[in-house]
Design a protein around this motif. Structure first.
Motif, PDB file in Angstrom:
ATOM      1  N   CYS A 323      26.684  37.177  45.001  1.00 40.74           N
ATOM      2  CA  CYS A 323      27.434  36.020  44.522  1.00 40.74           C
ATOM      3  C   CYS A 323      26.960  35.624  43.125  1.00 40.74           C
ATOM      4  CB  CYS A 323      27.282  34.843  45.481  1.00 40.74           C
ATOM      5  SG  CYS A 323      28.076  33.350  44.845  1.00 40.74           S
ATOM      6  N   ARG A 325      27.839  32.910  41.438  1.00 45.75           N
ATOM      7  CA  ARG A 325      27.529  31.473  41.369  1.00 45.75           C
ATOM      8  C   ARG A 325      26.123  31.203  41.911  1.00 45.75           C
ATOM      9  NH1 ARG A 325      32.160  28.247  42.014  1.00 45.75           N
ATOM     10  NH2 ARG A 325      30.879  26.380  42.140  1.00 45.75           N
ATOM     11  N   CYS A 326      25.806  31.801  43.054  1.00 46.28           N
ATOM     12  CA  CYS A 326      24.468  31.622  43.621  1.00 46.28           C
ATOM     13  C   CYS A 326      23.427  32.418  42.828  1.00 46.28           C
ATOM     14  CB  CYS A 326      24.427  32.073  45.083  1.00 46.28           C
ATOM     15  SG  CYS A 326      25.379  31.025  46.190  1.00 46.28           S
ATOM     16  N   CYS A 335      25.999  31.115  51.653  1.00 45.89           N
ATOM     17  CA  CYS A 335      26.759  30.888  50.419  1.00 45.89           C
ATOM     18  C   CYS A 335      28.175  30.411  50.736  1.00 45.89           C
ATOM     19  CB  CYS A 335      26.790  32.203  49.626  1.00 45.89           C
ATOM     20  SG  CYS A 335      28.177  32.368  48.506  1.00 45.89           S
ATOM     21  N   PRO A 336      28.629  29.358  50.054  1.00 47.55           N
ATOM     22  CA  PRO A 336      29.954  28.811  50.339  1.00 47.55           C
ATOM     23  C   PRO A 336      31.062  29.402  49.473  1.00 47.55           C
ATOM     24  CG  PRO A 336      28.784  27.325  48.872  1.00 47.55           C
ATOM     25  CD  PRO A 336      27.900  28.524  49.056  1.00 47.55           C
ATOM     26  N   HIS A 337      30.710  30.328  48.556  1.00 46.43           N
ATOM     27  CA  HIS A 337      31.695  30.768  47.572  1.00 46.43           C
ATOM     28  C   HIS A 337      32.518  31.956  48.058  1.00 46.43           C
ATOM     29  CE1 HIS A 337      28.209  29.000  45.243  1.00 46.43           C
ATOM     30  NE2 HIS A 337      29.172  28.097  45.195  1.00 46.43           N
TER      31      HIS A 337
HETATM   32 ZN   LIG Z   1      27.505  31.768  46.380  1.00 47.52          ZN
END
Ligand SMILES: [Zn+2]
Length: 384
Positions: A323, A325-326, A335-337
């Motif tokens: 990810c 973003r992470c 991870c929420p993405h």
């Molecule tokens: Zn993420």
């Protein structure tokens, strides 16, 4: 240390005292040339990797395994371990007779005490073990090519069959000794038929955060064309360990065995084997031992729900991905993405990059691992 499955580590290698007599019996018995898959099963039985098995399965065990996922005596066992023989050979055997297994060089290497001669209904086998009778499943395909007559009985190993990269062959008695010497009270096993990508590394290090040691035990027997070669597996792990792991907390050994592609059932089998090698935990990832789209991605996790007599603990891990973003390797539990932020990490993707000789992003593969694959060149990195 964790007990072997069934309580005793089986050893069916011939003793010095019995060797002369067993060799004489092997000289007299009918001979059966066997392929490498069967030779590896015989070896694993003999060294105790398949404890409590003492030989190829008799009919009662075979039927109990495919129908109840347990040996006739009750211990959990999920995949058949069979000695297939040509129909012509079966007529020469008496139920109390013997059979000598010979390798590709016609050298006798094991003696089987015949206890059971029986026919396998391949369709039932395929449906129950692989969950399908579809011929495009590599396990079903291989089963179809084998004779349906089988011989069960205890075996005695006279000598080790020929092994590639013999230096990586390790017996359960040896790993147990090594784990004790290193004072590893908990050991996580990692089963793989691939070269290590960053997702594997993530799972292994996650396990190492709580376990004292990590035993990477790639399966290096027969595989389907297009899978990574044995040499590619060992050399990439050596490179990964050298650059990214504390050497005194990891061990690399080959699991000389055929890939069965039996998905959830094979996951439980892999756990039994690693318990016999002395591991307290086993990493069970996404679609463990699966192939194509034959199994649900977490079927192998659920397969352990019905098992109560294994001491080894499955570490049911979700499939990691990268990810942006992470800023790292994550799973859908952390991870929420989604969408463009995340990139898949898979053996298929790694293979594609290697085959096309494209640069591989570092979130997918360590550069030192890619260097090994490039050096081996495509033709040596894969099974053909
Ligand atoms: Zn993420």
């Amino acid at each position: 240390m964790i007990r072997p499955h069934g309580g005793t580590l089986i050893d069916c290698t011939v003793t010095a005292a019995a060797r002369a007599e067993v060799e004489r019996l092997a000289d007299e018995a009918p001979r059966l040339p066997v392929d490498r898959f069967t030779a590896m099963d015989a070896l694993n039985i003999a060294i105790g990797a398949y404890s409590p098995l003492r030989g190829f399965m008799a009919e009662a065990d075979y039927l109990s395994v495919i129908r109840q996922s347990a040996l006739a005596a009750g211990s959990t066992w999920t995949v058949p371990v069979l000695l297939h023989v040509p129909a012509g050979m079966a007529t020469k055997l008496r139920p109390d007779g013997r059979l000598t297994l010979v390798d590709s060089e016609a050298q006798p290497f094991a003696l089987v005490q015949v206890e059971s001669v029986f026919e396998v209904a391949k369709r039932e086998y395929a449906k129950l073990v692989f969950g399908t009778a579809d011929q495009s499943h590599p396990g079903v395909d291989r089963l179809t090519s084998l004779p349906s007559t089988c011989v069960g009985g205890a075996l005695t190993l006279l000598r080790e069959p020929e092994l590639e990269n013999r230096q990586y062959f390790i017996r359960p008695s040896e790993t147990r000794k090594l784990f004790a010497e290193r004072e590893w009270k908990s050991v996580a096993a990692f089963h793989t038929r691939n070269v290590p990508d960053r997702a594997h590394e993530y799972l292994q290090k996650l396990a190492l955060e709580s376990a004292d040691g990590l035993f990477v035990h790639p399966i290096v027997g027969w595989k389907k064309a297009g899978d990574f070669s044995q040499r590619a597996q060992f050399e990439t792990y050596e490179a990964l360990f050298e650059h990214y792991y504390p050497r005194d907390r990891v061990l690399l050994g080959g699991f000389y065995c055929q890939v069965r592609y039996a998905g959830p059932r094979e996951a439980v089998f892999h756990a039994i084997v690693r318990q016999n090698f002395g591991c307290s935990h086993i990493i069970i990832g996404r679609d463990h031992a699966g192939v194509g789209r034959f199994y649900g991605v977490y079927d192998a996790h659920r397969a352990f729900d019905a098992v109560s007599d294994l001491e080894i603990v499955p570490l049911r891990f979700a499939g990691p991905f990268y990810c942006r973003r992470c800023g790292g390797i994550v799973t859908d539990r952390t991870c929420p993405h989604g969408g463009d932020d995340v990139s898949e990490i898979s053996g298929t993707l790694v293979r594609k990059h290697v085959v096309n000789r494209e640069a591989v992003p570092e979130y997918l593969l360590r550069p030192e691992v890619f260097d090994v694959l490039e050096r081996l060149a495509t033709e040596e990195a894969f099974v053909r």
